[in-house]
Design a protein around this motif. Structure first.
Motif, mmCIF file in Angstrom:
data_model
loop_
_atom_site.group_PDB
_atom_site.id
_atom_site.type_symbol
_atom_site.label_atom_id
_atom_site.label_comp_id
_atom_site.label_asym_id
_atom_site.label_seq_id
_atom_site.Cartn_x
_atom_site.Cartn_y
_atom_site.Cartn_z
ATOM 1 N N VAL A 194 -1.105 8.344 8.501
ATOM 2 C CA VAL A 194 -0.242 8.250 7.328
ATOM 3 C C VAL A 194 1.125 8.833 7.677
ATOM 4 O O VAL A 194 1.233 9.845 8.372
ATOM 5 N N GLU A 195 2.164 8.152 7.222
ATOM 6 C CA GLU A 195 3.547 8.601 7.426
ATOM 7 C C GLU A 195 4.011 9.296 6.155
ATOM 8 O O GLU A 195 3.940 8.734 5.057
ATOM 9 N N ASP A 240 -1.152 3.678 7.651
ATOM 10 C CA ASP A 240 -1.202 2.849 8.849
ATOM 11 C C ASP A 240 -2.563 3.097 9.499
ATOM 12 O O ASP A 240 -3.339 3.941 9.064
ATOM 13 N N GLY A 241 -2.839 2.360 10.577
ATOM 14 C CA GLY A 241 -4.146 2.496 11.213
ATOM 15 C C GLY A 241 -5.255 2.100 10.255
ATOM 16 O O GLY A 241 -6.249 2.813 10.077
ATOM 17 N N LEU A 242 -5.088 0.941 9.620
ATOM 18 C CA LEU A 242 -6.018 0.508 8.571
ATOM 19 C C LEU A 242 -7.335 0.018 9.166
ATOM 20 O O LEU A 242 -7.363 -0.672 10.182
ATOM 21 N N VAL A 243 -8.424 0.401 8.505
ATOM 22 C CA VAL A 243 -9.765 -0.076 8.857
ATOM 23 C C VAL A 243 -10.475 -0.458 7.573
ATOM 24 O O VAL A 243 -10.056 -0.087 6.475
ATOM 25 N N ARG A 244 -11.537 -1.196 7.718
ATOM 26 C CA ARG A 244 -12.325 -1.555 6.537
ATOM 27 C C ARG A 244 -13.028 -0.319 6.015
ATOM 28 O O ARG A 244 -13.608 0.455 6.778
ATOM 29 N N ASP A 245 -12.964 -0.112 4.718
ATOM 30 C CA ASP A 245 -13.528 1.084 4.106
ATOM 31 C C ASP A 245 -15.048 1.012 4.141
ATOM 32 O O ASP A 245 -15.638 0.084 3.582
ATOM 33 N N PRO A 246 -15.712 1.991 4.796
ATOM 34 C CA PRO A 246 -17.181 1.986 4.796
ATOM 35 C C PRO A 246 -17.770 2.309 3.449
ATOM 36 O O PRO A 246 -18.950 2.059 3.200
ATOM 37 N N LEU A 250 0.803 -1.219 0.000
ATOM 38 C CA LEU A 250 0.000 0.000 0.000
ATOM 39 C C LEU A 250 0.837 1.272 0.000
ATOM 40 O O LEU A 250 0.313 2.353 -0.263
ATOM 41 N N THR A 251 2.130 1.157 0.279
ATOM 42 C CA THR A 251 2.995 2.338 0.262
ATOM 43 C C THR A 251 3.129 2.858 -1.163
ATOM 44 O O THR A 251 3.279 2.085 -2.113
#
Length: 520
Positions: free
Chosen positions: A284-285, A343-349, A243-244
């Motif tokens: 995000v970094e 980072d801090g990934l969640v499922r996309d609503p 994903l980077t």
């Protein structure tokens, strides 16, 4: 980070977070230093108070007030427009000072930092000892701060305001007595208040299923925070998914403008990759590499989900901060790589597209064109305009920089005292002072019953006097009558003048102003 605590529904309690809050940071950014204890200052954004100094707060000024209401409360109040880019640049030394004490550091917004407390606390001898070291580090760069420690970012930010270290597993209890307005967006908070739910604890006590049915996705997120949980359950990065995203430059850049232009495209690529994996990110970094092998990185976090516009905005802030520190000047050889690490990934609503969304390819071309304009004229130059509720034409116009999320849209009605249709076609950026005179040359006065004491005959503009050929009104408006310190009475009139124009005038406190031109 390991999570051993669970709430009553079996969900993992968030990891410990230490929040660092430098109060009144927007005020510090515009002044360049801490405001004196007797200096009343406010920073405004879109006509409302964003932050106020201690002296202004003692006079009754509060966040969200209209500027004119704040000025009526405090004599000699200094009003400054927000400078978001400056806020980020001046906050960089604070972030660097705290970053020495922890392996990971996140900028929530200029003025607020967050860092995982568990590992850093073990290294420095406990959470209390870590908090003392953070305070010393921030004071060393010239600023006072407040520290809060709790389970999860949301509770830690509120704990910082109270300067508390909340025990493990006690975040929900700590949050229980706090007003629900601190939890939810204004629209949801207002609805909860009307239903008699005034504290976060009362909202947390509602059944999860009922909240989802009644308040939708926004309510579910707020309900999770009220229970001391993460806003959304964090998910693992799918195996084999990269994903980077990064942009390598054949020619190193030592100026910010081309990097900002590339940042928008990079943010779009990041979100395209996340969407393909069915994910979204809340952190995000931002990384840069220079030609001489040096580099820098900074993590930014958002309490909601980072949109394309939000990522691009934070990249712009960070790049400007690094440019002010001369990170990528001639000595470094310039930037050769710009990189984003989610980072801090969640499922996309997800979001539901409507027929009004139009052709996607055309939309993408428009976005690329506007991004080029932003790179040339600045981020705030192109704006989108949305109509909202309000009484005056100026109040109804909400301008937002392209790509940023629109502010909460004011309800479309009812608005007692709202002007009848049609609305003016031209609205000046600020009301223009004028004089409305009768046949005797006296100022036209409007009584408390919204009646004129004499008929308008002449209108004195900056370009000269012109004869009034017709008029309608006045229409009265009384705002905030329930708050004597903020109450205001206004009357508006439509007039036609000898040169053929139709104008909208308003009078407050005996002073007339031009608010619109019907451009007939």
């Amino acid at each position: 980070m390991p999570r051993t605590q669970e709430d009553v529904h079996g969900e993992a309690v968030p990891p410990r977070v230490l929040a660092v809050w430098v109060p009144d940071w927007p005020v510090i950014a515009v002044l360049g230093a801490e405001p004196g204890p007797d200096r009343p200052v406010v920073v405004v954004e879109r006509g409302r108070v964003l932050a106020a100094s201690a002296a202004a707060r003692r006079g009754g000024v509060r966040q969200g007030q209209k500027v004119r209401s704040a000025q009526s409360l405090v004599a000699g109040l200094a009003v400054h427009e927000r400078r978001a880019d400056t806020e980020a640049g001046l906050f960089e030394p604070v972030a660097d000072a705290v970053g020495v004490l922890a392996a990971r550091l996140e900028v929530v917004r200029p003025g607020m930092l967050a860092l995982p407390a568990a590992g850093a606390a073990r290294f420095h001898g406990g959470e209390d000892a870590l908090a003392e070291k953070v305070v010393d580090a921030v004071e060393a760069v010239g600023h006072a701060c407040r520290i809060g420690v709790a389970d999860g970012l949301f509770a830690a930010q509120l704990a910082a305001r109270a300067e508390r270290v909340v025990p493990i597993g006690e975040s929900a209890r700590f949050l229980a007595a706090i007003p629900v307005s601190e939890l939810a967006e204004p629209k949801l908070a207002g609805l909860l208040g009307r239903l008699g739910i005034v504290t976060i604890g009362q909202f947390a006590g509602l059944p999860v299923g009922s909240v989802a049915d009644r308040f939708g996705r926004v309510g579910v997120v707020a309900h999770r925070l009220a229970r001391g949980l993460e806003a959304r359950p964090v998910v693992a990065r799918p195996p084999g998914v990269h994903l980077t995203v990064e942009q390598r430059f054949d020619q190193p850049f030592t100026v910010m403008e081309p990097l900002v232009f590339a940042a928008r495209a990079l943010a779009e690529r990041l979100h395209a990759g996340l969407a393909g994996a069915g994910l979204a990110c809340g952190r995000v970094e931002i990384e840069v590499e220079c030609a001489d092998g040096t580099g820098a990185s900074r993590a930014w976090r958002h309490e909601g989900l980072l949109s394309v516009g939000a990522v691009a905005e934070r990249m712009r802030w960070q790049l400007q901060a690094w440019q002010q520190r001369q990170l990528f000047d001639e000595a470094s050889g310039g930037v050769v790589v710009l990189r984003l690490v989610p980072d801090g990934l969640v499922r996309d609503p997800g979001r539901q597209l409507s027929l009004a969304d139009g052709n996607q390819e055309a939309t993408e071309r428009i976005e690329r064109a506007v991004a080029r304009v932003q790179a040339i004229l600045g981020h705030t130059a192109p704006v989108t305009v949305e109509l909202a509720g309000g009484r005056t034409p100026a109040d109804r116009i909400v301008r937002t920089p392209w790509g940023d999320a629109h502010r909460e849209r004011r309800a479309d009605g009812p608005w007692p005292g709202r002007l009848p249709s049609p609305s003016p076609t031209r609205v000046p950026p600020a009301p223009v002072p004028v004089r409305l005179l009768d046949a005797e040359g006296r100022e036209v006065e409007v009584t408390a019953r919204a009646e004129t004491r004499s008929a308008p005959a002449r209108l004195v503009l900056h370009s000269g006097a012109v004869e009034v050929t017709g008029w309608a009104g006045p229409w009265p408006e009384q705002e905030r009558w329930w708050a004597p310190d903020e109450a205001r009475r206004t009357a508006r009139m439509q007039v036609t003048v000898a040169d053929g124009r139709a104008l909208l005038l308003a009078v407050t406190g005996g002073r007339w102003r031009l608010e619109g031109d019907y451009d007939t």
